[in-house]
Design a protein around this motif. Structure first.
Motif, PDB file in Angstrom:
ATOM      1  N   ILE A   1      -6.212   7.877   3.480  1.00 25.69           N
ATOM      2  CA  ILE A   1      -5.495   8.052   4.736  1.00 25.69           C
ATOM      3  C   ILE A   1      -6.041   9.233   5.508  1.00 25.69           C
ATOM      4  O   ILE A   1      -6.662  10.145   4.946  1.00 25.69           O
ATOM      5  N   SER A   2      -5.795   9.198   6.804  1.00 26.97           N
ATOM      6  CA  SER A   2      -6.105  10.368   7.623  1.00 26.97           C
ATOM      7  C   SER A   2      -4.834  11.111   8.008  1.00 26.97           C
ATOM      8  O   SER A   2      -4.892  12.276   8.392  1.00 26.97           O
ATOM      9  N   ALA A   3      -3.693  10.447   7.911  1.00 22.80           N
ATOM     10  CA  ALA A   3      -2.426  11.104   8.223  1.00 22.80           C
ATOM     11  C   ALA A   3      -1.277  10.284   7.658  1.00 22.80           C
ATOM     12  O   ALA A   3      -1.415   9.087   7.387  1.00 22.80           O
ATOM     13  N   LEU A   4      -0.144  10.947   7.493  1.00 32.51           N
ATOM     14  CA  LEU A   4       1.067  10.280   7.011  1.00 32.51           C
ATOM     15  C   LEU A   4       2.209  10.614   7.960  1.00 32.51           C
ATOM     16  O   LEU A   4       2.336  11.759   8.411  1.00 32.51           O
TER      17      LEU A   4
ATOM     18  N   HIS B   1      -4.450   4.488   7.808  1.00 34.34           N
ATOM     19  CA  HIS B   1      -5.630   4.195   7.008  1.00 34.34           C
ATOM     20  C   HIS B   1      -6.867   4.767   7.686  1.00 34.34           C
ATOM     21  O   HIS B   1      -6.945   4.841   8.915  1.00 34.34           O
ATOM     22  N   ASP B   2      -7.832   5.171   6.859  1.00 28.82           N
ATOM     23  CA  ASP B   2      -8.989   5.839   7.451  1.00 28.82           C
ATOM     24  C   ASP B   2     -10.318   5.175   7.153  1.00 28.82           C
ATOM     25  O   ASP B   2     -11.359   5.760   7.399  1.00 28.82           O
ATOM     26  N   ARG B   3     -10.318   3.954   6.657  1.00 34.21           N
ATOM     27  CA  ARG B   3     -11.588   3.372   6.212  1.00 34.21           C
ATOM     28  C   ARG B   3     -11.865   2.031   6.866  1.00 34.21           C
ATOM     29  O   ARG B   3     -10.987   1.217   7.069  1.00 34.21           O
TER      30      ARG B   3
ATOM     31  N   GLY C   1      -7.550   3.350  11.509  1.00 32.93           N
ATOM     32  CA  GLY C   1      -6.495   3.544  12.487  1.00 32.93           C
ATOM     33  C   GLY C   1      -5.265   2.687  12.249  1.00 32.93           C
ATOM     34  O   GLY C   1      -4.306   2.792  12.978  1.00 32.93           O
ATOM     35  N   ARG C   2      -5.264   1.864  11.228  1.00 29.95           N
ATOM     36  CA  ARG C   2      -4.134   0.974  11.005  1.00 29.95           C
ATOM     37  C   ARG C   2      -3.028   1.706  10.247  1.00 29.95           C
ATOM     38  O   ARG C   2      -3.294   2.445   9.301  1.00 29.95           O
ATOM     39  N   LEU C   3      -1.803   1.467  10.646  1.00 33.72           N
ATOM     40  CA  LEU C   3      -0.644   2.040   9.968  1.00 33.72           C
ATOM     41  C   LEU C   3      -0.095   1.067   8.937  1.00 33.72           C
ATOM     42  O   LEU C   3       0.072  -0.114   9.222  1.00 33.72           O
TER      43      LEU C   3
ATOM     44  N   GLU D   1       0.817  -1.217   0.000  1.00 33.71           N
ATOM     45  CA  GLU D   1       0.000   0.000   0.000  1.00 33.71           C
ATOM     46  C   GLU D   1       0.848   1.262   0.000  1.00 33.71           C
ATOM     47  O   GLU D   1       0.359   2.343  -0.344  1.00 33.71           O
ATOM     48  N   VAL D   2       2.094   1.146   0.444  1.00 31.10           N
ATOM     49  CA  VAL D   2       2.983   2.308   0.524  1.00 31.10           C
ATOM     50  C   VAL D   2       4.282   1.979  -0.210  1.00 31.10           C
ATOM     51  O   VAL D   2       4.923   0.981   0.092  1.00 31.10           O
TER      52      VAL D   2
END
Lengths: 112, 113
Positions: A29-32, A91-93, A98-100, A3-4
Motif C-alpha cells: 500500500i501507499s496509504a491507509l 494499493h500501490d502496485r 491507486g485502487r482502494l 485484501e483488508v
C-alpha cells in the motif's frame, strides 16, 4: 480472501471506555484510510496515514507497515461515536495502482 | 465550500430503465471516485478519474455501467439497463490528489424494482 480484514465486526462499549479497532491488509500500500459512516449513511474520512501515528481529538490512528496492520483507537468513548468504522488501503502496485480496497467495517455502539 | 454534491439523493426505478447519477466534486480537487455500497459486499470502488481521465475502471461490474467526466466539475455514472441487483447506495468522492484524504458525497440510494 479479502485484501483488508477488520476486527471486530461488532463492538459494544460503555461510555468512557477505550476502544480499539484493528485492520490487517495483505497488499502493498501507499496509504491507509480510516472512514466513519454514521447511521444516516454519510461517510467521513477520519485519517489518511502511511506511517507512524496520527491524532485528532479523541481519535488516534497507528500503522505498522512491516506488519501490515493499523489500529484506530477512541479514548473516552461517547454515544455519538456510534458508527461504522471502515478501513481502506490504497494499493500501490501495477495495474491496480491507486485502487482502494475496503474492509467490511466495524459496527461500534457506545451506550450511555 | 459545499462539499461533494450528489444527485439525486434517492432514485426508485423499474428494471430496464436507464439511471443517471450525478456528482459535483469539490472545486480544485482533481481526483474523483465512484463507489457502491451493498450489505453483501460492503464498499467497492467502481471507477476513478484523475484530471478528468478514467484511470482504473476495473471495478465497473459490467458493460451496463458507464461513467464520464466531461469537465473538472461534473461526473455521471449511468446504468443502462438497470437491474434489481444494482440496488445499492452509490457514493462519489473527490480528493486533491491521488493518495490524499477524500471527501465523500452524501450518496444516492438506488432502488431498482
Amino acid at each position: 480472501k479479502n485484501e483488508v480484514e477488520q476486527s471486530p465486526q461488532n463492538l459494544t462499549a460503555q461510555e468512557g471506555e477505550f476502544i480499539t479497532i484493528n485492520c490487517s491488509y495483505s497488499v502493498g500500500i501507499s496509504a491507509l484510510h480510516w472512514l466513519q459512516q454514521h447511521p444516516g449513511g454519510g461517510i467521513v474520512s477520519l485519517f489518511m496515514l502511511s506511517s507512524g501515528k496520527k491524532k485528532h481529538g479523541r481519535l488516534i490512528a497507528t500503522i505498522n507497515i512491516q506488519e501490515k496492520h493499523s489500529s484506530l483507537h477512541i479514548t473516552a468513548s461517547h454515544p455519538r461515536d456510534s458508527a461504522v468504522y471502515i478501513c481502506a488501503v490504497l494499493h500501490d502496485r501495477g495495474s491496480t495502482l491507486g485502487r482502494l480496497y475496503f474492509g467490511r467495517g466495524t459496527q461500534l455502539t457506545v451506550w450511555p | 465550500d459545499a462539499g461533494v454534491i450528489q444527485s439525486p439523493r434517492h432514485e426508485v426505478t423499474e428494471m430496464g430503465q436507464e439511471v443517471t447519477l450525478r456528482c459535483k466534486p469539490i472545486s480544485g480537487h482533481n481526483s474523483l471516485f465512484w463507489y457502491r455500497q451493498t450489505m453483501m459486499r460492503g464498499l467497492e470502488l467502481l471507477i476513478y478519474f484523475n484530471n478528468n481521465v478514467p484511470i482504473d475502471d476495473s471495478g465497473m461490474p459490467e458493460d451496463r455501467f458507464s461513467a464520464k467526466m466531461p469537465n473538472a466539475s461534473f461526473s455521471t455514472l449511468k446504468i443502462q439497463p438497470s437491474e434489481p441487483r444494482d440496488s445499492a447506495v452509490y457514493f462519489c468522492a473527490s480528493s486533491l490528489a491521488e493518495g490524499t484524504g477524500s471527501a465523500f458525497g452524501a450518496g444516492t440510494r438506488l432502488s431498482v424494482l
